[in-house]
Design a protein around this motif. Sequence first.
Motif, short mmCIF file in Angstrom:
data_model
loop_
_atom_site.label_atom_id
_atom_site.label_comp_id
_atom_site.label_asym_id
_atom_site.label_seq_id
_atom_site.Cartn_x
_atom_site.Cartn_y
_atom_site.Cartn_z
N THR A 119 -14.23 -3.58 11.09
CA THR A 119 -14.35 -3.47 9.36
C THR A 119 -15.33 -1.70 9.13
O THR A 119 -13.47 -1.47 8.09
N ASP A 124 -2.44 -4.48 -0.41
CA ASP A 124 -3.77 -4.29 -0.96
C ASP A 124 -4.48 -4.63 -0.37
O ASP A 124 -4.37 -5.82 0.44
N GLN A 125 -6.26 -4.74 -0.79
CA GLN A 125 -7.22 -4.98 -0.17
C GLN A 125 -8.16 -6.78 -0.03
O GLN A 125 -7.33 -7.24 0.63
N THR A 129 -4.95 -8.00 2.04
CA THR A 129 -5.71 -8.29 3.73
C THR A 129 -6.49 -8.89 4.12
O THR A 129 -6.88 -9.45 4.61
N ASP A 130 -7.65 -8.95 3.05
CA ASP A 130 -8.63 -9.76 3.01
C ASP A 130 -8.61 -10.87 3.12
O ASP A 130 -8.78 -11.96 3.40
N ASP A 175 1.02 -1.51 -0.37
CA ASP A 175 -0.32 -0.11 -0.26
C ASP A 175 1.04 1.28 -0.29
O ASP A 175 1.96 1.44 0.91
N ARG A 227 -8.41 3.76 5.26
CA ARG A 227 -7.58 3.27 4.04
C ARG A 227 -8.02 4.46 3.10
O ARG A 227 -7.17 4.99 1.88
N LYS A 228 -8.71 5.07 3.44
CA LYS A 228 -8.84 6.18 1.86
C LYS A 228 -8.82 7.67 2.82
O LYS A 228 -8.47 8.29 1.97
N THR A 260 -11.75 -0.31 6.34
CA THR A 260 -12.02 0.46 4.83
C THR A 260 -11.94 1.16 4.88
O THR A 260 -11.43 2.34 4.25
N PRO A 317 -3.98 -1.64 7.54
CA PRO A 317 -3.00 -2.54 6.24
C PRO A 317 -1.72 -2.64 5.44
O PRO A 317 -1.56 -1.32 5.18
#
Length: 452
Positions: A391, A368-369, A372-373, A125, A398-399, A395, A365
């Motif tokens: 959660t 990347d997503q 991570t998932d 990231d 990260r923004k 989510t 994280p």
Amino acid sequence: MLAVSASALALAVLATGCSSNGDSGNASGGKTVITVEGLPATTKPGPRQAFLDDVKRFEAANPTITIKPTDASWDAQSFAAKLAGGSAETVIQVPLTEPQGIIQRGQALDITKQVKQLPEYGKLDQHVLAEEKDTGGKLYGLPVNEYALGLVYSRAVFTKAGLDPDQPPVTWDDVRADAKKIAATGAVGFSIPTTDNFGGWMLTTMAYTRGGRMEAQQGGKWVSSVTNDATTQTLQWLSALRWDDKTTGTTSVITSTDPVQALATGKLGMSIGAPNTYTQFVTTYHGNKDDFGVSAMPQGGGNATLSGGTVAMVTAKATQQQAEAAVKWIDFEYLQPQLDPTVAVAQAKAQSAQEGAVVGLPAVPLFDQASTDQIAAAVKPYATVPVDNFTKYLTDTRKLTYVSEPPVGAQDLYHALDPVVQALLSQKNADLNAKLASAQKTINGTLQRLQP
């Protein structure tokens, strides 16, 4: 500034009598030798042995590399001298506030080439690499761990106030509105610590969310910029909660643990923290683990939050062979557990065998997503934390833009701002502009002393 970073920085430096200073990087037999920080202290025998076991596994997989671990750790007073004198280890670990200064002083090696050769480079990231790059985009470090501050809250208090715990506030206006509903139930709506530099730290991260920064470069040096509009707006917002809405409680001297205890006992709705606040919430104050909530930092136009953590860097004296070995070690010890499900599961199993262990606690994280998932799904069966409660934090954080702590004298800056936060909570008509101006003068005096 969080316990995750502050407590880890207090260990004394161990004289190892051995470093890569003056070392060609080759031991007898043609092996590349590197010294590495990160070995847990003898007071933590379990983690220490686990680290030593990792060294053995790494050397078995990389027979041309010899790792010499030390439990030396960052110390603001002595570490600068170690770096300047060339006696620091090959791989050092420093707080996120330090890489830029180290880069500018030429005390770390450019490891861009070595990092780009890692198979997972494209999955990293870019958020978490920003503070380890110079102005030209060259990379000088890799994250060991990172945190970003957010909103911590009591899901039970939210429910009692008629609020949806799965939809926490996303702006400071939302926080203010929710705090009123919480206060109507008899609990405190919103509270932050104000002592031991925490007040200044909280004020700083809240100013970041409004676009402010607490230090700026002027004539090649860092100067205080705490009198910015974002800081003033934050103080005015806090004052409104205290005196107009009466949702902050009446105490102005608040320790770092007071809000966590109040959250755990249902006496407080919201504060500022990070996912690791959960550990204290549950283990120290025996809060119900399902009542813990955390979301991204509420925003006021800045789209940012304060971040911190630990960065691994390769000292400038290292040879290219040592640099390659060092990046391999950093990847093995710190990146792979957050990328490789097999490694992550093995680590989670080992942790879950320890009584009272907190397993599966999410963090910022590093990848990347999708990666991570994948890790989250692999570890979830062994988790002892309610992972679904994190959660929104994962989510939405990260923004945001991650902004590190002020680069010079951060703790001194926070210390000077503590009285400002305390004043607004204890004095209804406190002259906040005057108090900020006084703090700025104090901070600038400190910054002058700290910079050559």
